[in-house]
Design an enzyme around this catalytic site. Sequence first.
Site, PDB file in Angstrom:
ATOM      1  N   LYS A  38      31.839  44.593  25.711  1.00 34.47           N
ATOM      2  CA  LYS A  38      30.883  44.957  24.661  1.00 34.47           C
ATOM      3  C   LYS A  38      30.327  43.709  23.978  1.00 34.47           C
ATOM      4  O   LYS A  38      29.112  43.556  23.834  1.00 34.47           O
ATOM      5  CB  LYS A  38      31.613  45.836  23.637  1.00 34.47           C
ATOM      6  CG  LYS A  38      30.728  46.444  22.622  1.00 34.47           C
ATOM      7  CD  LYS A  38      31.577  47.194  21.610  1.00 34.47           C
ATOM      8  CE  LYS A  38      30.850  48.389  21.091  1.00 34.47           C
ATOM      9  NZ  LYS A  38      31.307  49.661  21.523  1.00 34.47           N
ATOM     10  N   ARG A 111      34.906  47.364  15.919  1.00 32.37           N
ATOM     11  CA  ARG A 111      35.163  48.090  17.174  1.00 32.37           C
ATOM     12  C   ARG A 111      35.913  47.217  18.156  1.00 32.37           C
ATOM     13  O   ARG A 111      35.772  46.005  18.160  1.00 32.37           O
ATOM     14  CB  ARG A 111      33.848  48.465  17.859  1.00 32.37           C
ATOM     15  CG  ARG A 111      33.011  49.447  17.132  1.00 32.37           C
ATOM     16  CD  ARG A 111      31.666  49.531  17.845  1.00 32.37           C
ATOM     17  NE  ARG A 111      30.655  50.103  16.999  1.00 32.37           N
ATOM     18  CZ  ARG A 111      30.277  51.377  17.023  1.00 32.37           C
ATOM     19  NH1 ARG A 111      30.835  52.210  17.851  1.00 32.37           N
ATOM     20  NH2 ARG A 111      29.350  51.817  16.218  1.00 32.37           N
ATOM     21  N   GLY A 120      37.171  55.242  24.655  1.00 37.59           N
ATOM     22  CA  GLY A 120      37.908  56.027  23.659  1.00 37.59           C
ATOM     23  C   GLY A 120      39.393  55.725  23.554  1.00 37.59           C
ATOM     24  O   GLY A 120      40.101  56.418  22.849  1.00 37.59           O
ATOM     25  N   MET A 122      40.806  52.911  22.465  1.00 35.28           N
ATOM     26  CA  MET A 122      41.180  52.079  21.317  1.00 35.28           C
ATOM     27  C   MET A 122      40.406  52.540  20.081  1.00 35.28           C
ATOM     28  O   MET A 122      39.661  53.496  20.138  1.00 35.28           O
ATOM     29  CB  MET A 122      40.947  50.622  21.656  1.00 35.28           C
ATOM     30  CG  MET A 122      41.999  50.096  22.625  1.00 35.28           C
ATOM     31  SD  MET A 122      41.771  48.387  22.979  1.00 35.28           S
ATOM     32  CE  MET A 122      40.323  48.413  23.964  1.00 35.28           C
ATOM     33  N   ARG A 378      26.230  48.546  28.919  1.00 32.96           N
ATOM     34  CA  ARG A 378      27.284  48.176  29.877  1.00 32.96           C
ATOM     35  C   ARG A 378      26.934  48.799  31.209  1.00 32.96           C
ATOM     36  O   ARG A 378      26.143  49.761  31.263  1.00 32.96           O
ATOM     37  CB  ARG A 378      28.661  48.646  29.407  1.00 32.96           C
ATOM     38  CG  ARG A 378      28.732  50.130  29.220  1.00 32.96           C
ATOM     39  CD  ARG A 378      30.082  50.555  28.680  1.00 32.96           C
ATOM     40  NE  ARG A 378      30.021  51.952  28.272  1.00 32.96           N
ATOM     41  CZ  ARG A 378      30.917  52.556  27.534  1.00 32.96           C
ATOM     42  NH1 ARG A 378      31.953  51.906  27.110  1.00 32.96           N
ATOM     43  NH2 ARG A 378      30.801  53.825  27.207  1.00 32.96           N
ATOM     44  N   HIS A 496      33.825  63.041  26.322  1.00 32.22           N
ATOM     45  CA  HIS A 496      34.986  62.302  26.833  1.00 32.22           C
ATOM     46  C   HIS A 496      35.398  62.794  28.221  1.00 32.22           C
ATOM     47  O   HIS A 496      35.569  62.013  29.145  1.00 32.22           O
ATOM     48  CB  HIS A 496      36.145  62.452  25.847  1.00 32.22           C
ATOM     49  CG  HIS A 496      37.408  61.795  26.313  1.00 32.22           C
ATOM     50  ND1 HIS A 496      38.399  62.495  26.946  1.00 32.22           N
ATOM     51  CD2 HIS A 496      37.789  60.507  26.297  1.00 32.22           C
ATOM     52  CE1 HIS A 496      39.362  61.653  27.263  1.00 32.22           C
ATOM     53  NE2 HIS A 496      39.016  60.440  26.878  1.00 32.22           N
ATOM     54  N   SER A 809      48.069  47.044  70.254  1.00 27.74           N
ATOM     55  CA  SER A 809      47.702  47.846  69.095  1.00 27.74           C
ATOM     56  C   SER A 809      48.912  47.864  68.169  1.00 27.74           C
ATOM     57  O   SER A 809      50.001  48.281  68.569  1.00 27.74           O
ATOM     58  CB  SER A 809      47.339  49.260  69.528  1.00 27.74           C
ATOM     59  OG  SER A 809      47.057  50.027  68.392  1.00 27.74           O
ATOM     60  N   CYS A 876      46.839  50.844  64.741  1.00 31.13           N
ATOM     61  CA  CYS A 876      46.697  52.302  64.751  1.00 31.13           C
ATOM     62  C   CYS A 876      47.717  52.980  63.844  1.00 31.13           C
ATOM     63  O   CYS A 876      47.800  54.189  63.786  1.00 31.13           O
ATOM     64  CB  CYS A 876      46.779  52.844  66.167  1.00 31.13           C
ATOM     65  SG  CYS A 876      48.364  52.560  66.953  1.00 31.13           S
ATOM     66  N   TYR A 896      39.636  45.666  65.951  1.00 31.94           N
ATOM     67  CA  TYR A 896      39.329  46.980  65.396  1.00 31.94           C
ATOM     68  C   TYR A 896      40.482  47.516  64.549  1.00 31.94           C
ATOM     69  O   TYR A 896      41.616  47.044  64.669  1.00 31.94           O
ATOM     70  CB  TYR A 896      38.990  47.985  66.510  1.00 31.94           C
ATOM     71  CG  TYR A 896      40.176  48.375  67.373  1.00 31.94           C
ATOM     72  CD1 TYR A 896      41.017  49.419  66.981  1.00 31.94           C
ATOM     73  CD2 TYR A 896      40.456  47.707  68.558  1.00 31.94           C
ATOM     74  CE1 TYR A 896      42.105  49.773  67.768  1.00 31.94           C
ATOM     75  CE2 TYR A 896      41.540  48.058  69.346  1.00 31.94           C
ATOM     76  CZ  TYR A 896      42.368  49.087  68.945  1.00 31.94           C
ATOM     77  OH  TYR A 896      43.449  49.434  69.707  1.00 31.94           O
TER      78      TYR A 896
HETATM   79  C1  PEP Z   1      53.054  53.496  64.468  1.00 27.65           C
HETATM   80  O1  PEP Z   1      54.254  53.391  64.633  1.00 27.65           O
HETATM   81  O2  PEP Z   1      52.430  52.813  63.637  1.00 27.65           O
HETATM   82  C2  PEP Z   1      52.279  54.466  65.233  1.00 27.65           C
HETATM   83  C3  PEP Z   1      50.966  54.514  65.130  1.00 27.65           C
HETATM   84  O3  PEP Z   1      52.948  55.342  65.977  1.00 27.65           O
HETATM   85  P1  PEP Z   1      53.713  56.627  65.423  1.00 27.65           P
HETATM   86  O4  PEP Z   1      53.301  56.799  64.005  1.00 27.65           O
HETATM   87  O5  PEP Z   1      53.286  57.731  66.297  1.00 27.65           O
HETATM   88  O6  PEP Z   1      55.127  56.239  65.606  1.00 27.65           O
END
Ligand code: PEP
Length: 918
Positions: A38, A111, A120, A122, A378, A496, A809, A876, A896
């Site tokens: 503020k 304020r 609101g 404080m 603001r 509020h 992965s 994953c 990825y």
């Molecule tokens: C993991 O272990 O991260 C995985 C993706 O396999 P799951 O969860 O099926 O064991």
Amino acid sequence: MASKKTKKKATRVKKDVYFFGGGKADGSAGMKNLLGGKGANLAEMAGHPNLRIPVPPGFTITTEVCTYFYKNRGKYPAGLKEKVNAALKKVEAIMSKKFGDPEDPLLVSVRSGARQSMPGMMETVLNIGLTQKTIKGLIRQSGSERFAYDAYRRLITMYSDVVMEKAAGIEPAEGKGIRRQLEKLLEKKKEQKGVKLDTELDGKDLKELCDQYKKKIKQVLKKGFPDDAYKQLWGGIGAVFASWNGKRAIAYRRIENIPAEWGTAVNVQTMVFGNLGDNSATGVAFTRDPGNGDNKFYGEYLINAQGEDVVAGIRTPAPINKNSQSEHNENLVMLSQAMPKMYKQLFGIQKRLEKHYRDMQDIEFTIEDGKLFLLQTRTGKRNGPAAVKMAVDMVREGMINKKEAIKRVKPEQLDELLHPIVDPKGEKANRPLGKGLPAGPGGAKGMIVFDADTAVEWAKKGKKVILVREDTNPEDVEGMRAAQAILTARGGMTSHAALVARGWGKCCVVGCGDLDIDYGKRKVKAHGVALKEGDWLTLNGTKGLVYKGSLPMMDATKENVVLNKFLKICDSVRRMKIRTNADTPEDARRARDFGAEGIGLFRMEHMFYGEGAEKPLFKLRKMILSETPEERRAALKELYPYVKKDIKGTLEAMEGLPVTVRLLDPPLHEFVPHQEGQLRDLAKSLKIHMSELKKRVSLLKESNPMMGHRGVRLGVTYPGITEMSVRAILEAAAELVKAKKKVFPEIMIPVVGIDNELRDQEVVVRRILKEVLKKYKLKSLPVLVGTMIEIPRAALTADRISEVAEFFSFGTNDLTQMGFGFSRDDTGTFLPTYLEKKILPNDPFQTIDQDGIGQLIRCGIERGRKVRPKLKVGICGEHGGDPKSIAFCYKVGMDYVSCSPFRVPIARLAAAQAAIRE
Ligand code: PEP
Ligand code: MG
């Protein structure tokens, strides 16, 4: 000499007080940490050459003074008094009035203002400087006894509540607070006079009331209300600092993760009055609609009122213009009609402010006797849909660039666009119980609760609740947080409840005047329908509708044009790919709609869990409970067509994109039935006696199944399982290739910890590949063979593993389990305590533990790529959909992340933000 030295030492070199006003300011917008949001913006509005907007002059006491105040047990730094007095002199010079002057007194507000807005949470005290002496001057100057005593009444109420009670640490019993007691006197007065509204009391009434107030205060708090302007000023300053550690502020900080060390600034500012008659007004406005992001000036105001009246929701505020009209206020006079000149000036100012800040602004204004003042600007809070809309629009308007737009939306906010809504069919079939203002989008349902504590309590028990209140106040925040949605009977879009819900992106309906709430009987009535606590309600927060009962919900996310535009902007800077974890063609298609660029994890075992899985599951069970190789081979043969069909459907749905199919992973006994009937059917099918079957079942039992006979170990001991699975994948792919479809299967071996395990399986895979190519008369198939890295040993020996694996992965669920030695299914008994005691900052199963598990990931990638520089690497585990973890994955060079379909848009944004941050 000595005394001079001491004095020099005691004076703080720090500039503790920053002045603003009269076209000048000591501070600027960049100084939020020191001046609070503020204070910094008041300085910017007053002093920046592009703005020079009329703000009532004042000064800001820095957040550093607050920190000092807490470090030194409520003491101020030396020299603060002199600095405050000097700043006050400057204000007096601009206003040509003097603080405490009996002739023409300057009045100020005190304020709070933290770095991050805490609406609101404080305290504020208005009209400071009114005393027995000065009030006479105010009456003369304003020409209204009524106005002066109304201001005095408000000061006495706020001051006794905030300074004399709350800041003094007094905790009265429910309903016994001094504010409530004073309000009762006001009610009594109105009753005696036979009037309903405060405005119907005249100057004499209010004067009497002020005397009664003071007596009451003396009687209850055992202290007199201070009749000295400076005493009031310092009382106010101290109370604002104290309110930083008030209950509400602490609760809000915990929810919003605001550090206690930040402290609040204190803004002391000249009072301007919106309640000086019909040529005065006060209001709140947004430079764009915060509910849906439309580029339309939007706001509410009240003629002849003080700022608190707009937010309090006692009077229904009027719309400032046509854009702000709704069913609830359409018959009230718009500011653009009532005061066209003022509106035009305000419109110009809001345009300049938005252009200057290059973002939607939330502003407060007051018109004092035909003169417009801005009290605050603001960056406006907005819900997810509005954030996305504004980001896209502002890029198109050339106000911000793409990168800025991407930074403007929090990944979690996208959740709101992906959230369910009430199924329109269900809505059509049901008449709404009531209608209010659409303060928070999406749909929600839950059981009615009437207070915040019950909301928290029931939510803890796993119940879904809707908090139903006359209106909400900051004391309710924890309950509001715990509720699925919030419904209030009073208040407008800037009340509020609306502000808080919007900030959180929570479904919320406010101002539903149809409700008649009886807190005592724990009941609510609407149009003759009575509901009690625990009954179900469904809310449509996008339209402001309230329904009795539990209506069906649906996914509202398809074909959201603005969201898709925004995600395309994200994709233009994003470098990491986003895949999805999907096990069915439907999930695959949905994820593709959300922008998934492949499947990062198809868990083969999931095809035995879902709908219509009885038949394949029976075959799988037969295979598991087979004893001889012949029995097993026969069972696998029966299983094969089901597996192939599922994989083929998914490969087809993901045509043109890679699909990682993981071979069977979980411990086998997970699939074994427990019901007698099912066991009997199996025994019959295997042509064995029940007792024999039961013996086989008991042999599958393991002490530590998560570390038992699962993953690659199954393939090593029963190569037939690998053969069948790989054949299903490759034949499905071959058939699709033959049908001229582009498919890219990736075969993934789970739970590998030793390179030789993978080598063992790779031989099987390559052999089946040869057979399939021959059978389908194909020269090659675009298939990769890789592994999950989910055992710490695999990460450590990744160089050896990548001699075989064409991709990695990271299975961070298991990697976290094995890395911490925390059973992923049993953390409920200790992890909450770990988080509470701050032994861990986050649940490591939600957000990657970068210090520990992160090291294993870095090591795995580094060593893997040493041997195979182009090694494709992804993740994953569940962390693939967590924004913080996604940023980490980007940093360590993954190609990825893979996450559940609904998280894909969030991951697209998080990955874009990670790329920008770099
Ligand atoms: C993991 O272990 O991260 C995985 C993706 O396999 P799951 O969860 O099926 O064991
Ligand atoms: Mg795993």
